[in-house]
Design an enzyme around this catalytic site. Structure first.
Site, PDB file in Angstrom:
ATOM      1  N   TYR A  40       0.857  -1.297   0.088  1.00 57.01           N
ATOM      2  CA  TYR A  40       0.064  -0.055   0.063  1.00 57.01           C
ATOM      3  C   TYR A  40       0.874   1.334   0.065  1.00 57.01           C
ATOM      4  O   TYR A  40       0.175   2.385  -0.354  1.00 57.01           O
ATOM      5  CB  TYR A  40      -0.973  -0.048   1.254  1.00 57.01           C
ATOM      6  CG  TYR A  40      -1.896  -0.993   1.323  1.00 57.01           C
ATOM      7  CD1 TYR A  40      -2.066  -1.954   0.273  1.00 57.01           C
ATOM      8  CD2 TYR A  40      -2.625  -1.103   2.324  1.00 57.01           C
ATOM      9  CE1 TYR A  40      -2.972  -3.058   0.399  1.00 57.01           C
ATOM     10  CE2 TYR A  40      -3.675  -2.081   2.530  1.00 57.01           C
ATOM     11  CZ  TYR A  40      -3.913  -3.110   1.558  1.00 57.01           C
ATOM     12  OH  TYR A  40      -4.831  -4.016   1.637  1.00 57.01           O
ATOM     13  N   HIS A  98       0.652 -11.451   2.094  1.00 55.66           N
ATOM     14  CA  HIS A  98      -0.270 -10.827   1.281  1.00 55.66           C
ATOM     15  C   HIS A  98      -0.762 -11.666   0.197  1.00 55.66           C
ATOM     16  O   HIS A  98      -2.157 -11.718   0.459  1.00 55.66           O
ATOM     17  CB  HIS A  98       0.186  -9.565   0.769  1.00 55.66           C
ATOM     18  CG  HIS A  98      -0.864  -8.644   0.673  1.00 55.66           C
ATOM     19  ND1 HIS A  98      -0.346  -7.429   0.393  1.00 55.66           N
ATOM     20  CD2 HIS A  98      -2.238  -8.682   0.388  1.00 55.66           C
ATOM     21  CE1 HIS A  98      -1.725  -6.526   0.229  1.00 55.66           C
ATOM     22  NE2 HIS A  98      -2.525  -7.679   0.205  1.00 55.66           N
TER      23      HIS A  98
END
Length: 266
Positions: A40, A98
């Site tokens: 992010y 992730h």
């Protein structure tokens, strides 16, 4: 501290004051769970927002995720240490893998996570976007328990099998895209329940998720109004009839999908 039922997602919040302000606002509103990720690009902003908020760090549950291309043994160690620095944390409450895509090698990736737990830099291990078979394999290989599995989950993608595994193995199923990027507003069953409770369809979707055993929802929100509206879902009390109506939705829709995603490679 255990993971709260509702958290703040920070996907697509860039490394700016907007992200830090959203995190600070969410904590002031009552959120105690903040979710971020290396990819992010906003871990430092999240850390800044946490530092600004008038809540003791020990009262917060902060989670991040390892970059999908940084899953070699040394990469996992180095990137996680960098994440802790950016977050301004001595330890990370929950660190996820992730995506178990091409760079994921269970023989390298998982022992590195166990080492981070042994060091105390990571308090709990999480997985994200794993197929059921990948999840069970990782659970078998890890020394530390899997604390959470984060996946897309909402009324049009209820993830029954992964939810059953979460209950069986006693880990949390953490729902991202919990309002299907507001596509829940298009579903008649959800609109009817929302009207009954004088709530929004988004609040109903979040209430439906957090009512389930071992489920946490992490809606993304940047504005104060949106942050507050999502948090108010905790006050929406669905009854058995409401839950049955939502469980009975037969439409299936996946928001996050791409060719390399694990579920496209069995």
């Amino acid at each position: 501290m255990e993971i709260p039922d509702l958290g703040l997602g920070t996907y697509k919040m860039k490394e700016t004051d907007e992200c830090a302000t959203a995190v600070e606002t969410a904590i002031d509103v009552g959120y105690r769970h903040i979710d971020t990720a290396q990819m992010y690009g906003n871990e430092a902003a999240v850390g800044d927002g946490i530092m600004r908020a008038d809540v003791d760090r020990g009262d917060l549950f902060v989670a991040s995720k390892i970059e999908p291309e940084a899953l070699g043994y040394d990469d996992v160690l180095e990137s996680t240490r960098a994440s802790a620095q950016k977050l301004g944390a001595d330890s990370i409450d929950l660190m996820y893998i992730h995506w178990p895509t091409d760079a994921y090698d269970p023989e390298e990736t998982l022992p590195a996570l166990d080492e981070l737990v042994d060091e105390g830099l990571v308090e709990r291990i999480g997985l994200s976007n794993f197929r059921p078979d990948q999840l069970e394999d990782a659970i078998d290989r890890l020394d530390a328990p899997v604390y959470a599995h984060q996946v897309e989950m909402h009324p049009m993608l209820p993830q029954e099998e992964l939810h059953e595994l979460a209950v069986e193995h006693d880990h949390r199923l953490v729902a991202y895209c919990p309002i299907a990027r507001n596509q829940v507003t298009e579903v008649e069953e959800i609109r009817r329940v929302a009207e009954k409770h004088d709530a929004s369809p988004a609040q109903v979707s979040l209430a439906w998720l957090t009512r389930k055993e071992n489920v946490t929802a992490i809606p993304k929100a940047a504005s104060e109004d949106h942050i507050r509206d999502n948090y108010a879902a905790l006050d929406v009390e669905l009854d058995e009839e409401d839950v049955a109506a939502i469980d009975g939705i037969d439409e299936r829709r996946r928001i996050v999908d791409f060719e390399e995603a694990p579920w496209n490679h069995n």
